[in-house]
Write a protein that holds these residues in place. Structure first.
Motif, mmCIF file in Angstrom:
data_model
loop_
_atom_site.group_PDB
_atom_site.id
_atom_site.type_symbol
_atom_site.label_atom_id
_atom_site.label_comp_id
_atom_site.label_asym_id
_atom_site.label_seq_id
_atom_site.Cartn_x
_atom_site.Cartn_y
_atom_site.Cartn_z
ATOM 1 N N MET A 1 43.773 39.220 47.583
ATOM 2 C CA MET A 1 43.055 40.318 47.203
ATOM 3 C C MET A 1 43.995 41.418 47.442
ATOM 4 O O MET A 1 44.458 41.628 48.575
ATOM 5 N N ASP A 2 44.189 42.154 46.292
ATOM 6 C CA ASP A 2 45.177 43.272 46.432
ATOM 7 C C ASP A 2 44.130 44.467 46.717
ATOM 8 O O ASP A 2 42.739 44.850 46.420
ATOM 9 N N THR A 12 39.413 44.739 41.822
ATOM 10 C CA THR A 12 38.815 43.840 41.150
ATOM 11 C C THR A 12 39.812 42.692 40.338
ATOM 12 O O THR A 12 40.936 43.211 40.352
ATOM 13 N N ASP A 13 39.465 41.652 39.905
ATOM 14 C CA ASP A 13 40.417 40.894 39.035
ATOM 15 C C ASP A 13 41.052 41.723 37.768
ATOM 16 O O ASP A 13 42.097 41.527 37.412
ATOM 17 N N SER A 14 39.949 42.256 37.212
ATOM 18 C CA SER A 14 40.526 42.872 35.959
ATOM 19 C C SER A 14 41.306 43.991 36.087
ATOM 20 O O SER A 14 42.258 44.594 35.442
ATOM 21 N N GLU A 15 40.772 44.961 37.244
ATOM 22 C CA GLU A 15 42.074 46.018 37.698
ATOM 23 C C GLU A 15 43.282 45.488 38.009
ATOM 24 O O GLU A 15 44.258 46.215 37.835
ATOM 25 N N ALA A 16 43.398 44.321 38.588
ATOM 26 C CA ALA A 16 44.691 43.857 39.115
ATOM 27 C C ALA A 16 45.393 43.608 37.985
ATOM 28 O O ALA A 16 46.690 43.766 37.833
ATOM 29 N N ALA A 17 44.857 42.891 36.900
ATOM 30 C CA ALA A 17 45.544 42.542 35.601
ATOM 31 C C ALA A 17 46.203 43.659 35.095
ATOM 32 O O ALA A 17 47.216 43.672 34.387
#
Length: 166
Positions: A1-2, A12-17
């Motif tokens: 988790m970033d 979240t995963d979409s924010e990290a991508a």
């Protein structure tokens, strides 16, 4: 988790991508002013046959000409010294495998020259010493009695004084 730095919460995963895509686009962008091509293709027309015309190639030397000259000269000197060393090694290898009879045969002319030089020098020496030009006139007195006064002084650093009287 970033960790999301602006919101203070994990991403979240979409924010990290989305953040990864933004970083990659910023890193590999080609319209930045510091980039330059790593190869060059000459698009000038080539003649149908024969040699191509010369193309200007700018000279961007890193090393000055005098330093390149010294480097070439030092390579030449090193090669020359290596050749001399190899020659000396070959000579010494040959001398190491020589027999006593071979050494005597090689040194025989030098021994003959040395003997002839010694004979000539001896003859010249005798010819020079055969002529005497010492002519003494007058009385010659020979005294054989010697009286001496011998004094020694000192203990560690002694000094001896000899006075000889005729």
């Amino acid at each position: 988790m970033d960790f999301h730095p602006a919101a203070g919460r994990p991403m979240t995963d979409s924010e990290a991508a989305a953040e990864a895509m933004r970083i990659m686009d910023a890193s590999f962008r080609t319209d930045q002013p510091g980039h330059f091509p790593t190869s060059y293709r000459d698009h000038s027309p080539v003649p149908a046959y024969g040699d191509t015309p010369p193309v200007l190639q700018p000279d961007h030397r890193i090393v000055p000409a005098w330093a390149a000259g010294i480097a070439v000269a030092s390579i030449g000197v090193g090669a020359g010294v290596t050749g001399i060393g190899c020659g000396a090694w070959l000579v010494l290898q040959g001398l190491a495998s020589v027999s006593l009879a071979g050494v005597l045969m090689v040194t025989l002319p030098f021994a003959g020259l040395a003997m002839a030089a010694t004979a000539i020098g001896g003859a010249i020496n005798r010819a020079r010493s055969a002529v005497t030009k010492n002519v003494y006139e007058g009385p010659v007195t020979m005294r054989t009695e010697i009286t001496s006064n011998n004094t020694t002084r000192g203990m560690f650093f002694a000094r001896t004084r000899n006075d000889i009287h005729h």
